[in-house]
Every structure is written in C-alpha cells, then in structure tokens.
Design a protein around this motif. Sequence first.
Motif, PDB file in Angstrom:
ATOM      1  N   ILE A 170       0.835  -1.209   0.000  1.00 19.75           N
ATOM      2  CA  ILE A 170       0.000   0.000   0.000  1.00 19.75           C
ATOM      3  C   ILE A 170       0.868   1.256   0.000  1.00 19.75           C
ATOM      4  O   ILE A 170       0.605   2.212  -0.739  1.00 19.75           O
ATOM      5  CB  ILE A 170      -0.967  -0.012   1.205  1.00 19.75           C
ATOM      6  CG1 ILE A 170      -2.030  -1.100   1.008  1.00 19.75           C
ATOM      7  CG2 ILE A 170      -1.631   1.350   1.380  1.00 19.75           C
ATOM      8  CD1 ILE A 170      -2.902  -1.338   2.221  1.00 19.75           C
ATOM      9  N   ASN A 171       1.925   1.263   0.805  1.00 19.97           N
ATOM     10  CA  ASN A 171       2.805   2.434   0.871  1.00 19.97           C
ATOM     11  C   ASN A 171       3.471   2.714  -0.469  1.00 19.97           C
ATOM     12  O   ASN A 171       3.533   3.869  -0.920  1.00 19.97           O
ATOM     13  CB  ASN A 171       3.866   2.234   1.954  1.00 19.97           C
ATOM     14  CG  ASN A 171       3.289   2.318   3.353  1.00 19.97           C
ATOM     15  OD1 ASN A 171       2.224   2.895   3.559  1.00 19.97           O
ATOM     16  ND2 ASN A 171       3.977   1.736   4.321  1.00 19.97           N
ATOM     17  N   ASP A 172       3.998   1.674  -1.124  1.00 23.26           N
ATOM     18  CA  ASP A 172       4.627   1.861  -2.425  1.00 23.26           C
ATOM     19  C   ASP A 172       3.604   2.305  -3.467  1.00 23.26           C
ATOM     20  O   ASP A 172       3.870   3.182  -4.293  1.00 23.26           O
ATOM     21  CB  ASP A 172       5.300   0.563  -2.887  1.00 23.26           C
ATOM     22  CG  ASP A 172       6.793   0.561  -2.604  1.00 23.26           C
ATOM     23  OD1 ASP A 172       7.255   1.412  -1.812  1.00 23.26           O
ATOM     24  OD2 ASP A 172       7.513  -0.280  -3.174  1.00 23.26           O
ATOM     25  N   PHE A 173       2.433   1.700  -3.425  1.00 27.65           N
ATOM     26  CA  PHE A 173       1.402   2.032  -4.416  1.00 27.65           C
ATOM     27  C   PHE A 173       0.998   3.500  -4.305  1.00 27.65           C
ATOM     28  O   PHE A 173       0.864   4.202  -5.317  1.00 27.65           O
ATOM     29  CB  PHE A 173       0.181   1.129  -4.232  1.00 27.65           C
ATOM     30  CG  PHE A 173      -0.650   0.976  -5.472  1.00 27.65           C
ATOM     31  CD1 PHE A 173      -0.523  -0.149  -6.270  1.00 27.65           C
ATOM     32  CD2 PHE A 173      -1.555   1.959  -5.852  1.00 27.65           C
ATOM     33  CE1 PHE A 173      -1.280  -0.286  -7.428  1.00 27.65           C
ATOM     34  CE2 PHE A 173      -2.314   1.838  -7.005  1.00 27.65           C
ATOM     35  CZ  PHE A 173      -2.175   0.702  -7.800  1.00 27.65           C
ATOM     36  N   LYS A 174       0.820   3.972  -3.089  1.00 30.23           N
ATOM     37  CA  LYS A 174       0.457   5.378  -2.884  1.00 30.23           C
ATOM     38  C   LYS A 174       1.580   6.312  -3.321  1.00 30.23           C
ATOM     39  O   LYS A 174       1.337   7.369  -3.915  1.00 30.23           O
ATOM     40  CB  LYS A 174       0.099   5.609  -1.416  1.00 30.23           C
ATOM     41  CG  LYS A 174      -1.235   4.972  -1.012  1.00 30.23           C
ATOM     42  CD  LYS A 174      -1.435   4.955   0.493  1.00 30.23           C
ATOM     43  CE  LYS A 174      -1.680   6.326   1.056  1.00 30.23           C
ATOM     44  NZ  LYS A 174      -1.988   6.261   2.505  1.00 30.23           N
ATOM     45  N   ALA A 175       2.837   5.923  -3.048  1.00 30.92           N
ATOM     46  CA  ALA A 175       3.969   6.770  -3.428  1.00 30.92           C
ATOM     47  C   ALA A 175       4.105   6.885  -4.933  1.00 30.92           C
ATOM     48  O   ALA A 175       4.458   7.946  -5.458  1.00 30.92           O
ATOM     49  CB  ALA A 175       5.254   6.196  -2.826  1.00 30.92           C
ATOM     50  N   PHE A 176       3.825   5.800  -5.667  1.00 29.09           N
ATOM     51  CA  PHE A 176       4.074   5.764  -7.112  1.00 29.09           C
ATOM     52  C   PHE A 176       2.846   6.090  -7.958  1.00 29.09           C
ATOM     53  O   PHE A 176       2.964   6.274  -9.168  1.00 29.09           O
ATOM     54  CB  PHE A 176       4.624   4.401  -7.510  1.00 29.09           C
ATOM     55  CG  PHE A 176       6.001   4.122  -6.972  1.00 29.09           C
ATOM     56  CD1 PHE A 176       6.963   5.120  -6.918  1.00 29.09           C
ATOM     57  CD2 PHE A 176       6.341   2.862  -6.512  1.00 29.09           C
ATOM     58  CE1 PHE A 176       8.238   4.871  -6.422  1.00 29.09           C
ATOM     59  CE2 PHE A 176       7.615   2.595  -6.021  1.00 29.09           C
ATOM     60  CZ  PHE A 176       8.561   3.605  -5.971  1.00 29.09           C
ATOM     61  N   SER A 177       1.676   6.158  -7.337  1.00 24.73           N
ATOM     62  CA  SER A 177       0.465   6.481  -8.110  1.00 24.73           C
ATOM     63  C   SER A 177      -0.299   7.664  -7.557  1.00 24.73           C
ATOM     64  O   SER A 177      -1.119   8.261  -8.254  1.00 24.73           O
ATOM     65  CB  SER A 177      -0.471   5.266  -8.155  1.00 24.73           C
ATOM     66  OG  SER A 177      -1.086   5.067  -6.884  1.00 24.73           O
ATOM     67  N   GLY A 178      -0.071   7.996  -6.269  1.00 25.84           N
ATOM     68  CA  GLY A 178      -0.855   9.038  -5.622  1.00 25.84           C
ATOM     69  C   GLY A 178      -2.209   8.539  -5.160  1.00 25.84           C
ATOM     70  O   GLY A 178      -3.029   9.325  -4.672  1.00 25.84           O
ATOM     71  N   LEU A 179      -2.454   7.240  -5.283  1.00 26.07           N
ATOM     72  CA  LEU A 179      -3.748   6.652  -4.941  1.00 26.07           C
ATOM     73  C   LEU A 179      -3.571   5.467  -4.009  1.00 26.07           C
ATOM     74  O   LEU A 179      -2.581   4.739  -4.098  1.00 26.07           O
ATOM     75  CB  LEU A 179      -4.463   6.161  -6.213  1.00 26.07           C
ATOM     76  CG  LEU A 179      -4.767   7.187  -7.302  1.00 26.07           C
ATOM     77  CD1 LEU A 179      -5.197   6.467  -8.576  1.00 26.07           C
ATOM     78  CD2 LEU A 179      -5.855   8.144  -6.844  1.00 26.07           C
ATOM     79  N   HIS A 180      -4.561   5.247  -3.144  1.00 28.42           N
ATOM     80  CA  HIS A 180      -4.626   3.994  -2.408  1.00 28.42           C
ATOM     81  C   HIS A 180      -5.010   2.912  -3.414  1.00 28.42           C
ATOM     82  O   HIS A 180      -5.824   3.152  -4.310  1.00 28.42           O
ATOM     83  CB  HIS A 180      -5.686   4.088  -1.308  1.00 28.42           C
ATOM     84  CG  HIS A 180      -5.669   2.941  -0.347  1.00 28.42           C
ATOM     85  ND1 HIS A 180      -6.135   1.688  -0.681  1.00 28.42           N
ATOM     86  CD2 HIS A 180      -5.229   2.856   0.955  1.00 28.42           C
ATOM     87  CE1 HIS A 180      -6.003   0.879   0.363  1.00 28.42           C
ATOM     88  NE2 HIS A 180      -5.449   1.566   1.368  1.00 28.42           N
ATOM     89  N   PRO A 181      -4.444   1.705  -3.318  1.00 26.25           N
ATOM     90  CA  PRO A 181      -4.794   0.679  -4.306  1.00 26.25           C
ATOM     91  C   PRO A 181      -6.286   0.378  -4.381  1.00 26.25           C
ATOM     92  O   PRO A 181      -6.797   0.049  -5.460  1.00 26.25           O
ATOM     93  CB  PRO A 181      -3.981  -0.551  -3.860  1.00 26.25           C
ATOM     94  CG  PRO A 181      -3.460  -0.227  -2.504  1.00 26.25           C
ATOM     95  CD  PRO A 181      -3.386   1.249  -2.407  1.00 26.25           C
ATOM     96  N   LYS A 182      -7.010   0.501  -3.268  1.00 26.92           N
ATOM     97  CA  LYS A 182      -8.465   0.286  -3.338  1.00 26.92           C
ATOM     98  C   LYS A 182      -9.119   1.273  -4.286  1.00 26.92           C
ATOM     99  O   LYS A 182     -10.031   0.924  -5.050  1.00 26.92           O
ATOM    100  CB  LYS A 182      -9.083   0.417  -1.932  1.00 26.92           C
ATOM    101  CG  LYS A 182      -8.893  -0.789  -1.038  1.00 26.92           C
ATOM    102  CD  LYS A 182      -9.661  -0.609   0.257  1.00 26.92           C
ATOM    103  CE  LYS A 182      -9.516  -1.843   1.144  1.00 26.92           C
ATOM    104  NZ  LYS A 182     -10.233  -1.664   2.440  1.00 26.92           N
TER     105      LYS A 182
END
Length: 264
Positions: free
Chosen positions: A238-250
């Motif tokens: 979740i932390n990496d996803f938010k850092a690289f997309s600006g979004l929570h994966p959900k």
Amino acid sequence: MRYETIPPPPHLAHIIRFFWVMEGEVGYTHHNMADACVEMLFHYRGCFDEIDNLGERSRSFTAGLHGATHVLRHYTIDAGFSIFGVYFYPQAIPLLFSLPASELTNDTAELRYLLKSAGTQLEEEIMEAGNDQERCRIICRFTEQRLAAHYTIELPVFAAIRHIIHHKPAGSISELARQYYLSERQFERQFKQYAGLSPKLFSRIIRFQAATSFYKRDVMSLAGIALECGYYDQSHFINDFKAFSGLHPKQFFSGHSGATDWRD
C-alpha cells in the motif's frame, strides 16, 4: 477511447518494448504515474496541457521523450486527441540519444531540442503518416539508423534491466550483480547510467507496475496482489502504491479514480 499496443519487429525487441496508440473524441485527463521505462510521444491530433501542483496549466510538447520517473504528473486536453507512443527499454536514452539515462530521470525533452533538425524531421514524418503501421515503420527506421550510428556492444547490465522488468526478481542487488558478472559497485554505476535509476528504486517501480496490471483481471484481494508481485506484506504494498500512483490501491482498482480511464 481506443488504446492499442503493437509489438516491435523481433530484431528491435531488445530496445523497443512496444508501440502504442491512444485516441479519444472528448476531453480527457491523464494520470502519469511512476514508470521505470522510457516513452517517446507524438501528439498528432491535439496537444495536452500539463497541470502543476497549483492547478496551473502549461502547454506540453507535441513530440518528445519522457525519461524514467517516480514523479507524478497530470495532463489534460479539452477536445479529441490522438497519440502515438514508443515504449522503450530505458537504455534507449544512451543508445539512441547519446545521453546518460539519468539526465532525463523525472524529466522530459522535446525532440526538436534533443535531436535538432533530425528531431524536427522525425516529428514531421510521424505527423504526416497515414496510419499506425506507417508510424511504426518510421520509428523502426529511425531506431535502426541511430543504433548503427552509435554502436554499443550488448552490455551485461542491459540484460539485467530486461530481466528485472520481465521477471521481477526478489533477490538482493549483490546477487543480481554476481549473476551478471559485475561487482556491486560496477553494477550500480552502470545501472544508473543506462536505466536512470538505482537498481533498488527501479525494482520497486517495476513491482508497482506489475501490481497495476492486475486491474480488471480476475478478482483478487490486495493481499493476494501484494503476494503475487513479491511484496513482503500488504502494508509495504500500500505504501509503495500510494507513493508511485498518488492513490490507495483500493481507489485505483475500483475504476472510479480517473487514473484507469485509458484501460477501460
């Protein structure tokens, strides 16, 4: 919206991952996320504006190069558009443009500034092409000519870059370096030169991109995606996803964020 990918000819598959085309008949905002590879873009109908953090708009290029990036950007257009893209392996920057890949990390460059008259000519040829197949042929000819003019032997680090992209290894950097017969110091130096990112950051972005590919695939939990993509735990994912997309994966996998419009 139409999004389509086209494979490269086999003799150029070591440097071109694929060609892509995206077309739309209404306005659209694109969410540019972290990407470990390099794209050359031609806006042959319409031109996007880049939106900065304050919401201000500035005109983007009509033809240019995006280096590897972990900086998030947004681009928008108010009318119909057509884009032709070339998705390169990151070593394309030094091999085709005679620059260390790190010079374009988190940055862009217009072709007419990067290649002078040759860039202007390439842009004109793509803009005047009658179809996608002709655009692919133009880029293949350009790539062949640039490779011949800037000949470089196939270095072990090139294979390492491709291996990380396609296999997402979970081993340490020292293990990767040994696999390609380089010291860890040599490996890190060459990797930064030809990929524009450290091996560790590059691998993190590749893992994130692998996670985004699960969009619209069979239903899988976030924990399942994290495990499939080699994350240690869901929190790390979740932390990496938010850092690289600006979004929570959900939010991303819900399909309601706007970031996945081109995938639908």
